[in-house]
Motif scaffolding. Sequence first.
Motif, short mmCIF file in Angstrom:
data_model
loop_
_atom_site.label_atom_id
_atom_site.label_comp_id
_atom_site.label_asym_id
_atom_site.label_seq_id
_atom_site.Cartn_x
_atom_site.Cartn_y
_atom_site.Cartn_z
N TYR A 56 0.84 -1.21 0.00
CA TYR A 56 0.00 0.00 0.00
C TYR A 56 0.88 1.25 0.00
CZ TYR A 56 -2.27 3.39 3.29
OH TYR A 56 -2.71 4.49 3.95
N ASN A 57 1.88 1.29 0.88
CA ASN A 57 2.75 2.46 0.97
C ASN A 57 3.55 2.65 -0.32
OD1 ASN A 57 2.18 3.63 3.48
ND2 ASN A 57 3.34 2.05 4.53
N ILE A 58 4.10 1.59 -0.85
CA ILE A 58 4.89 1.69 -2.08
C ILE A 58 4.02 2.17 -3.24
CG2 ILE A 58 6.17 0.35 -3.80
CD1 ILE A 58 7.17 -1.38 -1.38
N LEU A 59 2.81 1.62 -3.37
CA LEU A 59 1.93 2.02 -4.48
C LEU A 59 1.46 3.47 -4.34
CD1 LEU A 59 -0.13 -1.24 -5.02
CD2 LEU A 59 1.73 -0.33 -6.44
N LEU A 60 1.22 3.92 -3.12
CA LEU A 60 0.86 5.32 -2.93
C LEU A 60 2.00 6.24 -3.35
CD1 LEU A 60 -1.04 5.08 0.45
CD2 LEU A 60 -2.01 5.76 -1.74
N GLY A 61 3.22 5.88 -2.96
CA GLY A 61 4.38 6.66 -3.37
C GLY A 61 4.56 6.68 -4.87
N LEU A 62 4.40 5.52 -5.51
CA LEU A 62 4.52 5.45 -6.97
C LEU A 62 3.40 6.23 -7.65
CD1 LEU A 62 5.59 1.72 -7.42
CD2 LEU A 62 7.02 3.77 -7.65
N GLY A 63 2.22 6.24 -7.06
CA GLY A 63 1.12 7.03 -7.61
C GLY A 63 1.42 8.52 -7.59
N GLY A 67 1.81 11.02 -10.78
CA GLY A 67 1.17 12.33 -10.89
C GLY A 67 2.18 13.42 -11.20
N PHE A 68 3.33 13.36 -10.56
CA PHE A 68 4.40 14.34 -10.80
C PHE A 68 4.88 14.25 -12.25
CE2 PHE A 68 8.85 15.65 -10.80
CZ PHE A 68 8.79 16.87 -10.13
N ILE A 69 5.07 13.02 -12.73
CA ILE A 69 5.52 12.83 -14.12
C ILE A 69 4.45 13.34 -15.09
CG2 ILE A 69 6.04 11.10 -15.88
CD1 ILE A 69 7.46 9.51 -13.60
N ALA A 70 3.20 13.01 -14.84
CA ALA A 70 2.12 13.48 -15.71
C ALA A 70 2.07 15.00 -15.74
CB ALA A 70 0.78 12.90 -15.24
N LEU A 71 2.27 15.60 -14.58
CA LEU A 71 2.26 17.06 -14.48
C LEU A 71 3.33 17.68 -15.37
CD1 LEU A 71 0.78 19.23 -12.72
CD2 LEU A 71 2.72 19.08 -11.16
N HIS A 72 4.48 17.01 -15.45
CA HIS A 72 5.62 17.56 -16.20
C HIS A 72 5.73 17.07 -17.63
CE1 HIS A 72 7.53 19.93 -13.05
NE2 HIS A 72 7.00 19.04 -12.23
N ASP A 75 0.34 16.39 -19.26
CA ASP A 75 -1.00 15.94 -18.87
C ASP A 75 -1.31 16.49 -17.48
OD1 ASP A 75 -3.44 14.72 -19.05
OD2 ASP A 75 -2.63 12.75 -19.55
N THR A 76 -1.45 17.81 -17.42
CA THR A 76 -1.58 18.47 -16.13
C THR A 76 -2.86 18.09 -15.38
OG1 THR A 76 -2.50 20.43 -17.20
CG2 THR A 76 -0.13 20.44 -16.76
N THR A 77 -3.94 17.84 -16.09
CA THR A 77 -5.18 17.47 -15.40
C THR A 77 -5.02 16.14 -14.67
OG1 THR A 77 -6.51 18.67 -17.01
CG2 THR A 77 -7.65 17.01 -15.70
N VAL A 78 -4.43 15.17 -15.34
CA VAL A 78 -4.19 13.87 -14.71
C VAL A 78 -3.20 14.03 -13.55
CG1 VAL A 78 -3.16 11.57 -15.05
CG2 VAL A 78 -4.73 12.50 -16.74
N GLY A 79 -2.14 14.78 -13.77
CA GLY A 79 -1.14 14.99 -12.73
C GLY A 79 -1.73 15.64 -11.49
N ARG A 80 -2.47 16.71 -11.68
CA ARG A 80 -3.09 17.40 -10.54
C ARG A 80 -4.10 16.50 -9.83
NH1 ARG A 80 -2.52 23.06 -10.38
NH2 ARG A 80 -1.39 23.83 -12.18
#
Length: 124
Positions: A56-63, A67-72, A75-80
């Motif tokens: 759970y912790n690892i997947l939350l961190g990867l999520g 989001g950070f990668i999507a933001l950059h 795909d800002t909507t997905v990232g945010r």
Amino acid sequence: MNLVTQVFVLLAAVTHIVVGTLERFFYHRPAVRVFLTTSPADAPQVTLWRSGVAVYNILLGLGLIAGFIALHTGDTTVGRTLIVYLCAFLVVSGVLFYVSFPRLWRGAVGQALAPAVALAAAAF
């Protein structure tokens, strides 16, 4: 999203990935048990629970990283959306963790503080 938000998102991500890795692969070491639970005692009967929490912790961190990668990557909507949802999830989980296990308040703060700062900074 501003720089403060992004820094605290990455801090929350790294925290959860590191803690999840410790829970899953290094819990057998007394120093890790003390760090995570304030006790060197091992409770083999919670192995299944501990493994689930680790994933759970690892997947939350990867999520959060996704989001950070999507933001950059445009795909800002997905990232945010990922960042705000997962940070809110972590804050609520941290509060519930504290309410359920006040003795482990450090873990609750570790889970909720960086995401709370990220959410507060994102509001400005």
